[in-house]
Write an enzyme that holds these catalytic residues in place. Structure first.
Site, PDB file in Angstrom:
ATOM      1  N   VAL A  51       0.839  -1.199   0.000  1.00  0.00           N
ATOM      2  CA  VAL A  51       0.000   0.000   0.000  1.00  0.00           C
ATOM      3  C   VAL A  51       0.877   1.253   0.000  1.00  0.00           C
ATOM      4  O   VAL A  51       1.795   1.377   0.816  1.00  0.00           O
ATOM      5  CB  VAL A  51      -0.920   0.007   1.239  1.00  0.00           C
ATOM      6  N   CYS A  52       0.567   2.151  -0.922  1.00  0.00           N
ATOM      7  CA  CYS A  52       1.276   3.428  -1.037  1.00  0.00           C
ATOM      8  C   CYS A  52       2.783   3.169  -1.187  1.00  0.00           C
ATOM      9  O   CYS A  52       3.186   2.416  -2.054  1.00  0.00           O
ATOM     10  CB  CYS A  52       0.914   4.310   0.167  1.00  0.00           C
TER      11      CYS A  52
END
Lengths: 366, 357
Positions: free
Chosen positions: B147-148
């Site tokens: 994530v990210c």
């Protein structure tokens, strides 16, 4: 009687000269502060008035003429000769005063040209010429070669002092009118003038004070002095970068405000219900937000932000170094000590991990 | 007889009264709230290394996906955003859909940790977590969800260790940093990252927060608080707001050396895209990613713009590449009602299809 009256007349003229001399002195002093006087002229009642230098010149001519007439009118013999010598001795005094008056006359010019090496040198050389002239007039022969060499040496020494003064002051003096012009433009709403002013400041600073702060120091306190100077240098550069960053916000804020008022034209005062007011609020903040978002995307803004950040960091780094220096005498570990320790611990962690892996692999195999 | 402006004045007074009532309500709620909890889905600590902790979530139902998924969140902010609260929890939704989830909690670097490098995070910490799960679950390969910034990490990791990864899911993850669409991308180019790390050591979490707030100053520093007063007659809304606030401002510092390499190599040189990034002396070649990849991005993302996420598809050699976007922003991906409805089923369905033993 007429001959006796003439010296009295000279005396009364002498009193006038004293008065004139005092006036000239005042005038010269006030001229040194002329830039300030000019700047504050509007608040001055009558301006900086003066009697004028020509008064002395006229008086001087009068004295010479009087002496000559007195000498001519006394005829021959021991009496007139004594009278002539007395009168001529007073002329020596006048010549000295004239010399000093010439020197005084140049003081405002010297002040005015204080940043200009060549112009200052011209003044010093003129002083030497005055001296040579008065010397010759009084003594009756020119100055010696040795005296000329001494005077040349004196002028060179003054010139060198002026060079140092000029090096530090001239760039600021030259930039002064430009800053005035930029300030006037900025006040009229030309935002580029602010940036130009900052760049000019930086240029002048780097040429003058910046060099002083960055030059090596000597002696027992060399290290500390250098650290201190470089911290000042970093601080001043940081402070110079800050307005460059904020100017974007001022300008964008003004533009957004104009856009917001353009939107408001469609609203009527009598329709201003709470719901409509909320709409206005929404228009206000979204207009500002959008304007800022467009600003933030620009590389000029990124550059200005980077500049402030980088200068701020440089200043902090210098200040940290200085603080560490001051704290050396205390029995507390410095940031550097912590970092050394942290690095060692980090390397040890990695080594332990690698060895644990090797052991685990060996255990699996056995 | 009605005076001029009487109705309007009454309306303003009513509005003012409502505003004050809401303020009072917020005050009551705040006075009766000591703290709000985030990340409440039950989980167990299964592995620990330095400050890193690996947790396994307790299943909510029988597991429909036999291959566990390891979630790697970013170093910036905390993974608690993925499990914010009931009704707004991506983790909870995935658990409900039968996934077996592990999550890495990177911890908060202290001054002592400033020399932890990007290589350490990816090739040691992440690798050790993957190895732990593989060993514990006796599996050759596991699923990875990044994530990210954690998505960039998982992309790099998978390129270095493709033999350990069954499927890769990346969510709002940047890969191409040479874009003008993201403010971070523009700003980072003008920062002297080396000077920053040399001066500050670790990069303070508040510094990062300030940067994020600056991206939408009016919304994030003013309007959201005014908006809270507008809709605060429900104490649960206030508590929900407080949870979000807690997440936003609970930012760990960034380990200096890792920050230096990430900013210099990614934001300044775009090394990953150019195939020039080296981790522990090995070149990272994204072409080595040949397993199924699911790349999810947010269409209105101002932190990781689509232009930064989408290029992954053409950098890898996988023949099973899926891309899905949502019309939300970066944070909306975790908390928006649409994402809540659609994101978890999309991830769970995609993984289940590709995780048959």
């Amino acid at each position: 009687m007429e001959a006796q009256a003439k010296p009295l007349d000279v005396f009364s003229q002498w009193m006038e000269f004293q008065k004139s001399f005092y006036d000239q002195w005042l005038n010269a002093s006030s001229s040194m502060f002329k830039p300030w006087a000019d700047a504050t002229k509007a608040w001055q009642a009558g301006g900086a008035g003066s009697a004028g230098f020509d008064l002395f010149a006229k008086w001087s001519e009068l004295v010479r003429g009087t002496i000559q007439k007195a000498a001519d009118g006394t005829g021959g013999g021991i009496g007139p000769e004594v009278m002539f010598r007395i009168l001529r001795s007073s002329n020596v005094f006048v010549l000295f005063n004239q010399f000093w008056l010439e020197i005084l006359k140049d003081l405002p010019k010297l002040y005015q040209d204080k940043w200009d090496e060549a112009a200052s040198r011209q003044v010093y050389e003129r002083w030497v010429e005055h001296y040579k002239k008065v010397f010759e007039q009084i003594i009756g022969s020119p100055v010696s070669k040795t005296a000329e060499e001494t005077m040349a040496s004196w002028v060179n020494t003054l010139q060198m002092g002026q060079s140092v003064f000029g090096m530090m002051g001239a760039p600021w003096a030259k930039a002064g009118p430009q800053w005035q012009e930029q300030m006037a433009r900025f006040l009229r709403g030309d935002w580029s003038a602010l940036q130009e002013g900052r760049s000019l400041w930086r240029e002048v600073y780097d040429e003058t004070l910046g060099k002083v702060f960055r030059m090596p120091a000597f002696g027992l306190t060399k290290e500390h002095t250098e650290q201190l100077r470089r911290t000042y240098d970093a601080y001043l550069q940081f402070m110079n970068a800050v307005p460059g960053f904020y100017q974007f916000f001022y300008k964008t804020g003004m533009d957004a405000l104009k856009e917001f008022f353009d939107h408001l034209k469609h609203f009527k005062a009598e329709e201003m219900t709470p719901e409509r007011l909320k709409e206005v609020y929404k228009i206000w903040w979204t207009t500002n937000e959008n304007a800022l978002f467009e600003l933030f995307k620009k590389h000029e803004f990124g550059k200005a932000m980077g500049e402030v950040l980088n200068h701020g960091l440089r200043f902090k780094k210098r200040l940290d170094g200085l603080t560490a220096e001051w704290c050396k005498s205390l029995s507390i570990p410095s940031r550097e000590d912590y970092d050394d320790l942290a690095k060692s611990v980090h390397e040890l962690r990695r080594k332990v991990r690698d060895q644990q892996k090797i052991i685990a692999d060996l255990q699996k195999k056995s | 007889m009605e005076l001029p402006f009487e109705k309007e004045t009454a309306a303003y007074f009513k509005e003012f009264e409502k505003y004050n009532r809401n303020l009072l309500q917020i005050t009551r709620t705040l006075l009766n709230t000591e703290d709000v909890e985030l990340a409440r889905s039950p989980k167990d600590l299964v592995f620990q290394e330095d400050k890193l902790r690996l947790f396994r979530f307790r299943p909510k139902r029988e597991q429909l996906c036999p291959v566990p998924v390891l979630i790697s969140y970013a170093l910036v902010n905390r993974e608690t955003m993925m499990d914010l609260e009931e009704g707004r929890s991506l983790i909870n939704n995935l658990l409900e859909l039968g996934l077996d989830i592990y999550i890495i909690i990177w911890g908060s670097p202290a001054r002592m940790d400033r020399f932890i490098t990007l290589d350490d995070y990816i090739d040691i910490y992440l690798d050790d977590c993957v190895d732990y799960i593989r060993s514990e679950r006796r599996l050759e390969k596991i699923n990875l969800l990044g994530v990210c910034q954690g998505g960039t990490f998982t992309g790099i990791y998978t390129a270095l260790h493709p033999e350990k990864i069954r499927n890769l899911v990346t969510m709002v993850a940047p890969f191409d940093f040479d874009t003008e669409d993201g403010l971070l991308n523009v700003w980072a180019r003008h920062m002297d990252v080396d000077l920053m790390v040399d001066t500050l050591g670790n990069i303070p979490g508040d510094f990062m927060n300030l940067g994020f707030l600056m991206m939408k100053p009016f919304q994030l520093m003013m309007d959201k608080y005014i908006g809270l007063v507008e809709s605060a007659d429900d104490p649960e809304i206030v508590r929900s707001f407080l949870r979000m606030e807690k997440w936003i401002f609970d930012s760990p510092d960034q380990a200096g050396e890792a920050f230096r390499k990430f900013l210099n190599e990614m934001y300044k040189k775009n090394s990953l895209m150019k195939g020039e990034l080296e981790i522990n002396g090995r070149k990272v070649d994204l072409k080595r990613i040949d397993m199924p990849v699911f790349n999810i991005y947010a269409e209105q993302d101002h932190l990781v713009p689509p232009a930064s996420s989408k290029p992954l598809g053409r950098l890898i050699s996988s023949t099973d590449y899926t891309e899905k976007s949502f019309p939300v922003g970066h944070i909306g991906m975790y908390v928006s009602s649409r994402a809540q409805r659609e994101l978890s089923p999309a991830i769970a369905g995609w993984l289940q299809e590709r995780s048959a033993v």
